[in-house]
Design a protein around this motif. Sequence first.
Motif, mmCIF file in Angstrom:
data_model
loop_
_atom_site.group_PDB
_atom_site.id
_atom_site.type_symbol
_atom_site.label_atom_id
_atom_site.label_comp_id
_atom_site.label_asym_id
_atom_site.label_seq_id
_atom_site.Cartn_x
_atom_site.Cartn_y
_atom_site.Cartn_z
ATOM 1 N N PHE A 302 42.714 44.923 21.041
ATOM 2 C CA PHE A 302 43.409 44.590 22.277
ATOM 3 C C PHE A 302 42.654 43.540 23.111
ATOM 4 C CE2 PHE A 302 44.905 45.662 26.667
ATOM 5 C CZ PHE A 302 46.224 45.317 26.474
ATOM 6 N N PRO A 324 42.506 40.806 26.933
ATOM 7 C CA PRO A 324 43.702 41.646 26.845
ATOM 8 C C PRO A 324 44.990 40.865 27.088
ATOM 9 C CG PRO A 324 41.999 42.833 28.006
ATOM 10 C CD PRO A 324 41.446 41.457 27.721
ATOM 11 N N GLU A 341 40.814 56.512 34.829
ATOM 12 C CA GLU A 341 39.859 55.405 34.887
ATOM 13 C C GLU A 341 40.453 54.116 34.335
ATOM 14 O OE1 GLU A 341 38.248 58.391 33.060
ATOM 15 O OE2 GLU A 341 38.360 59.020 35.134
ATOM 16 N N ASN A 342 41.288 54.230 33.297
ATOM 17 C CA ASN A 342 41.650 53.029 32.552
ATOM 18 C C ASN A 342 43.083 52.556 32.713
ATOM 19 O OD1 ASN A 342 39.080 53.219 31.518
ATOM 20 N ND2 ASN A 342 39.737 54.342 29.715
ATOM 21 N N ALA A 343 43.953 53.410 33.201
ATOM 22 C CA ALA A 343 45.352 53.000 33.159
ATOM 23 C C ALA A 343 46.031 52.937 34.522
ATOM 24 C CB ALA A 343 46.147 53.933 32.251
ATOM 25 N N ILE A 345 46.519 52.455 38.568
ATOM 26 C CA ILE A 345 45.932 51.804 39.736
ATOM 27 C C ILE A 345 46.357 52.666 40.907
ATOM 28 C CG2 ILE A 345 45.811 49.673 41.062
ATOM 29 C CD1 ILE A 345 45.248 48.707 38.418
ATOM 30 N N ASP A 347 45.915 52.747 44.022
ATOM 31 C CA ASP A 347 46.332 52.189 45.303
ATOM 32 C C ASP A 347 47.637 51.413 45.214
ATOM 33 O OD1 ASP A 347 44.136 53.098 46.904
ATOM 34 O OD2 ASP A 347 42.895 51.686 45.807
ATOM 35 N N LEU A 348 48.224 51.381 44.046
ATOM 36 C CA LEU A 348 49.552 50.780 43.935
ATOM 37 C C LEU A 348 50.560 51.911 43.767
ATOM 38 C CD1 LEU A 348 49.053 47.699 41.572
ATOM 39 C CD2 LEU A 348 49.048 47.770 44.052
ATOM 40 N N LEU A 356 53.222 46.050 36.669
ATOM 41 C CA LEU A 356 51.974 45.283 36.767
ATOM 42 C C LEU A 356 51.755 44.287 35.627
ATOM 43 C CD1 LEU A 356 49.481 44.990 38.568
ATOM 44 C CD2 LEU A 356 48.319 46.604 37.087
ATOM 45 N N TYR B 204 45.093 43.343 44.649
ATOM 46 C CA TYR B 204 45.074 44.776 44.971
ATOM 47 C C TYR B 204 44.697 45.596 43.735
ATOM 48 C CZ TYR B 204 47.183 44.439 49.627
ATOM 49 O OH TYR B 204 47.416 44.188 50.959
ATOM 50 N N ALA B 205 45.295 45.257 42.603
ATOM 51 C CA ALA B 205 45.041 46.009 41.375
ATOM 52 C C ALA B 205 43.576 45.927 40.993
ATOM 53 C CB ALA B 205 45.911 45.477 40.247
ATOM 54 N N SER B 208 41.352 47.898 43.259
ATOM 55 C CA SER B 208 41.513 49.345 43.150
ATOM 56 C C SER B 208 40.909 49.868 41.864
ATOM 57 C CB SER B 208 42.998 49.680 43.192
ATOM 58 O OG SER B 208 43.194 51.055 43.027
ATOM 59 N N ASN B 209 41.130 49.169 40.764
ATOM 60 C CA ASN B 209 40.617 49.643 39.486
ATOM 61 C C ASN B 209 40.509 48.452 38.538
ATOM 62 O OD1 ASN B 209 40.077 50.835 37.033
ATOM 63 N ND2 ASN B 209 41.522 52.515 37.333
ATOM 64 N N LYS B 211 38.941 47.932 35.714
ATOM 65 C CA LYS B 211 39.108 48.111 34.280
ATOM 66 C C LYS B 211 40.580 48.273 33.911
ATOM 67 C CE LYS B 211 37.352 50.501 30.273
ATOM 68 N NZ LYS B 211 36.885 51.763 29.717
ATOM 69 N N ALA B 212 41.288 49.060 34.728
ATOM 70 C CA ALA B 212 42.710 49.240 34.453
ATOM 71 C C ALA B 212 43.459 47.917 34.610
ATOM 72 C CB ALA B 212 43.295 50.299 35.378
ATOM 73 N N ALA B 213 43.034 47.102 35.570
ATOM 74 C CA ALA B 213 43.674 45.801 35.759
ATOM 75 C C ALA B 213 43.464 44.942 34.520
ATOM 76 C CB ALA B 213 43.109 45.113 36.995
ATOM 77 N N LEU B 214 42.243 44.949 34.021
ATOM 78 C CA LEU B 214 41.927 44.168 32.823
ATOM 79 C C LEU B 214 42.752 44.662 31.638
ATOM 80 C CD1 LEU B 214 40.067 42.056 31.500
ATOM 81 C CD2 LEU B 214 38.379 43.838 31.174
ATOM 82 N N LEU B 215 42.821 45.991 31.494
ATOM 83 C CA LEU B 215 43.567 46.560 30.372
ATOM 84 C C LEU B 215 45.079 46.423 30.556
ATOM 85 C CD1 LEU B 215 41.490 49.772 29.558
ATOM 86 C CD2 LEU B 215 41.667 47.698 28.202
ATOM 87 N N GLY B 275 37.645 47.854 48.418
ATOM 88 C CA GLY B 275 38.778 47.096 47.908
ATOM 89 C C GLY B 275 39.990 47.930 47.557
ATOM 90 N N GLY B 276 41.085 47.232 47.268
ATOM 91 C CA GLY B 276 42.293 47.897 46.796
ATOM 92 C C GLY B 276 43.236 48.363 47.879
#
Lengths: 512, 325
Positions: A302, A324, A341-343, A345, A347-348, A356, B204-205, B208-209, B211-215, B275-276
């Motif tokens: 990925f 990615p 942790e990974n998926a 967000i 605050d959205l 997204l 914002y993304a 906030s996170n 790693k999740a933004a990157l993924l 942030g976020g």
Amino acid sequence: MHDETVLNMTGIKKSFNQVNVLHGVDFSLERGEIHALLGENGAGKSTLMNILGGVLQPDDGQIECHGHVMKMDGPHAAQQQGISFIHQELNVVPDLKVYENMFLGTEIRNKWGLIDVKEMCRQTQDVLSQLGVYIDPKAYVSSLETSYKQMIEIAKALLKQANIIIMDEPTSALTDQESDRLFELMRSLKKSGVSIIYISHKLKEITAVCDRYTVLRDGSLVGTGKIQDIDIDKITQLMVGKSVNTEAYDVDRTLGEPVLHVNNLTREREFRDISFSISKGEVVGFTGLAGDGRTELFECIFGYRKKQHGDIHVHGRKVTITHPQKALRSGIGFVPKNRKENAIIKDLNVIQNMSLSSLGHFENKGLINSKREKQKFSDYQQDLNIKVHDPSVMIDSLSGGNQQKVIIAKWLEVNSDVIIFDNPTQGIDVGAKNEIYQQIIAMADLGKAIIILSSEAPEILRFCNRLYVMFQGEITGHFPREAASEELIMEYATGSKKEAVKIGSSTEKTTQ
Amino acid sequence: MAQVQKKPPNEPAHNNQKMNLSWIWSEYSVVIAFLIIFILASILNDRFLDIHNMTNILMQVSTIGIIALGMTVVMLSGGIDLSVGSVLAMLGVVSVLALNASGSILVAVLVALLVGAATGFINGVLVAKGRIASFIATLGMMAAARSIALYIADGGSESGEVEGFTNISNNAIGIIEYPIFIFLILTALIYILMQKTRFGRYVYALGSNEKAALLSGIRVDRIKIGVYTLCSLLVGVAAIIETSRLNSISSSSSGNLYELDAIAAVIIGGTRMTGGKGKIIGTFFGILLLGVLNNMMNLMNVSPYLQGLVKGLIIIIAVLFQKKE
């Protein structure tokens, strides 16, 4: 030995913001037993245990501990009663040494007021050897495997002379071997008279290790009794309130042309010479023990990690994936493990999490059209049965299963040809699990190629066309579903058996 | 993990109301605080509500306000930019040099904006590609930019020698000076940028996170570079306004502690340090609150030595109240 009640909770009631979470629950625990506390997410298990641990105060009801009525007005009061709570997220400080963790907050000091390292190390060693594990008290916790971190938590509980230990999903981060080690430990604790309250979603473990069970549903007690008098299906029924299908799914769909083809992919110390291919409409599982490299492998495919050798073809075209975003554009989607942790967000809001990765679909002259976003979400909400009253709430107010569905909606919107799911049902209760599986199958029916990574082979076998087994960064086994059995998978996953996977033969095996 | 996820269908009405109130408070606490101080100021001093005093306040906050807009974006992304004050001085000095050398106001403005964007780009690359904590990277830039300003101006001030340059800050439409317009327009633009565009959503993304933004397939590194570039670009606008106002910029004292005022406005405005979470509107009212407070103290003849204390208290109180979400 099994007739002395050490704990008796009666009529426990609790509400949050006028929402009743517990409607007068009774719970009793005997000396030297392992008692399974069961229920879906939201059934009230955690609330009940937090009340016992003194973290929350009940609105009504009483707690009787060792024959005395107690008021747990803080975690400290509970600890004094010998109640230790081992949380799902381990409370160890990785940058401290083992003994420092054991005595965190209760350090032993010598007469000068300085910390007595020798004494603490000695006691640590004593407790650990009592548990039958040998860890250097001066090792850093960060250098230990997860199961050992768990041991440290348990040792901490013993050090405080706990006689009631609450374990909240202790095996969720453990491999099967590590879990076995934990169970052995639990059995020996039981013999020495310690009572354990065991919370888990893995019903198989519960029948293997527990003596009694109590099931909660929607904040009420729905069943309690001896484990030997009940079977898994009945327990599930009690938890969900209806019977749940655990049958294998039909995988008989016609497969299209190969979509993703991976050739000799290698990344030093993580995985070696990985080759496989997957076709349209196919569901392929990857399984193995922890540390087998499957997560690293697919994070590399990925674009989250850089590859060193090998190449990746999508639809027969070679692609270079260094980020990615490039994977996404080549048609690969990824639903990572550890959703929090990974998926997601947090605050959205729910809609924004869905859109997204495909904001381009909702743009009009460079501005996001939130109306279109909302409409699209309500489509997915219906298709995926996402339970959310108002989709403009932040995503972390949803339950785990619904969060996962939002993430699935996100990749459906991207419309990737290949979707990789890493541990898609982590922390999701039985009912929602089946829904997630059905969604995954529905995606395959639409012609997507699906890859599922999971350490629970029997579970993914229910709907995979075929299965790869990995061990220490290599593919050691490869079977169509008909040929795979739990035992066989285990043999390959532990490295005791190995087969050479030939590229190209893989698709023939399954199209039968 | 369990209890708060399920909302019962028949939630009592007064509970809803209570939730609404607390929602208004958590979203708009800075507006409420601003209104309180505003009303207080108008009661305490009858000159406060004078229209000239009002425009005076807006004029005074416009420079810091523009910087605070950029700071909000940086802080929403999870970073911080300590270099804004020094960069303002540097850009002022450089643009005056360009002004005097070329005789063209346009060139001066372009130089300020371009050098500003380039400075921010460097900050962004250091943070995104060099993986240096933004605090450290921009601390370095803070020292470097000030030093460049001092060196070019030899420690003194640079004054413009082109007629008309001062018009930028000192001309008005009606009674409202240009800088106020610039500030208000930029506020609206950045608001749209953050609420309505892909860039804003990604910021914002990422805050906030990450790693999740990157993924999720977001080019996190590019967004970061964009964030710092935007911030310094806005500092360029502020530098032009600041320089034009007195037709001169001091290499040693201009922009001093502006970063702290800007950060204070962002924090008072409710943006989360890590942030976020946060809003441009919050920062806007945060900056107005600080402006009204300053003005009120001046009108009441509070010793300038004490004004810092009051400001410090307000910042801390504002954040203490926001904690009670």
